[in-house]
Design an enzyme around this catalytic site. Sequence first.
Site, short mmCIF file in Angstrom:
data_model
loop_
_atom_site.label_atom_id
_atom_site.label_comp_id
_atom_site.label_asym_id
_atom_site.label_seq_id
_atom_site.Cartn_x
_atom_site.Cartn_y
_atom_site.Cartn_z
N ASP A 159 -4.15 -1.10 1.95
CA ASP A 159 -4.21 -2.29 2.78
C ASP A 159 -3.81 -2.09 4.30
O ASP A 159 -2.69 -2.42 4.46
CB ASP A 159 -3.75 -3.77 2.20
CG ASP A 159 -3.96 -4.81 2.78
OD1 ASP A 159 -5.00 -4.99 3.67
OD2 ASP A 159 -3.35 -5.89 2.57
N GLU A 196 -3.01 -3.19 -3.83
CA GLU A 196 -3.85 -3.78 -3.70
C GLU A 196 -5.11 -3.48 -4.48
O GLU A 196 -5.84 -4.35 -4.88
CB GLU A 196 -4.51 -3.49 -2.22
CG GLU A 196 -5.60 -4.41 -1.73
CD GLU A 196 -6.31 -4.13 -0.73
OE1 GLU A 196 -7.04 -5.06 0.00
OE2 GLU A 196 -5.81 -3.16 0.10
N LYS A 226 -5.97 2.02 -3.61
CA LYS A 226 -6.59 1.34 -2.42
C LYS A 226 -5.54 0.79 -1.70
O LYS A 226 -4.73 0.00 -1.84
CB LYS A 226 -7.41 0.28 -2.95
CG LYS A 226 -8.24 -0.41 -2.03
CD LYS A 226 -9.05 -1.59 -2.57
CE LYS A 226 -9.98 -2.03 -1.47
NZ LYS A 226 -9.34 -2.34 -0.20
#
Length: 332
Positions: free
Chosen positions: A32, A177, A30
Amino acid sequence: MDLPLIEPMLATPGSLPPAAQDARWAYETKQDGQRAVVYLEGDGRLRLRARSGEDITGAYPELAALGGALGDTAAVLDGEVLVLDADGRADFQSLQSRMGLAHAPGRAARRAAETPVHLVLFDVLHLEGRPLLREAYQERRRRLEGLGLAGPYWSTPAALVGHGERALRATREHGLEGLVCKRLDSVYRPGVRSRSWIKIRNTLGVDVVVGGWQPGRGRLTGLPGSLLLGQFDGAGRLRYVGHVGTGWSEAERRELAALMGSYATAVCPFDPVPAVAGVHWVLPRLVGEVRYSTRTRLGQLRQPSWLRLRQDLTPEESSALLPGAPDGQRPG
């Protein structure tokens, strides 16, 4: 070629799929950054659209060369624009200086030279005149990797099939993240927040001192809408680390309002005074625990959420550094 405008598919917050289904899912880091749908026109031109639909091409001039990476092959890709720090991790604070410059080419070019971005690509939605939205994720991923899109400012990071526990653990160990889990047989659903994509955010927990509050609105009039948070530094000064406005029940909100009323003061307890308007200051006596995603370079908490009041801790105890955890933070 007139390429179709496609809204990005969204992931639903959740947890890892059951172990028995692990092999049916792929796992991606994931990121950011700023979500971007990428349009390669097939004639050397590139367009970038944000999740809102806004054309953000001009904000990132260093990505222009990607327009010719596939020659005369037109494509629509899905990805995320990042700024990477020295350790290769996404630095959203640095990215903010690049966002919003789509209509300021001079400033965008200067910022590109100072703080270049990196575009990670993780899906292909349209290729060679053919829509791929109804193709399974596994097939779309195969096609994307076959394009070989790797350059000075863009890449196609690998996805891991199965081994979700290992993938999530790796993101935590490397300070990333979180993780996005994508079902291998899932189709692409534009604009939909789907359970076929699950996002898991790595959060951290920290004890903080309450130094003030901002009043809520509407039904929250007279009650705290958000709390201003701080931590003591080595010199005994209470440093502002951000504000929190989520995570309470109504009963907890009223309890906090009553407690803060007894500690009201006209003097700001933070050093330096934060540039926040409409604050009711309180003596730094109340300790709470919050969860958050990351910190900015200045130590501010990103996306904090209130967990509980820590009446078992004094403000001084709350700022004690934990073994092996810099600036008082611990994995959550």
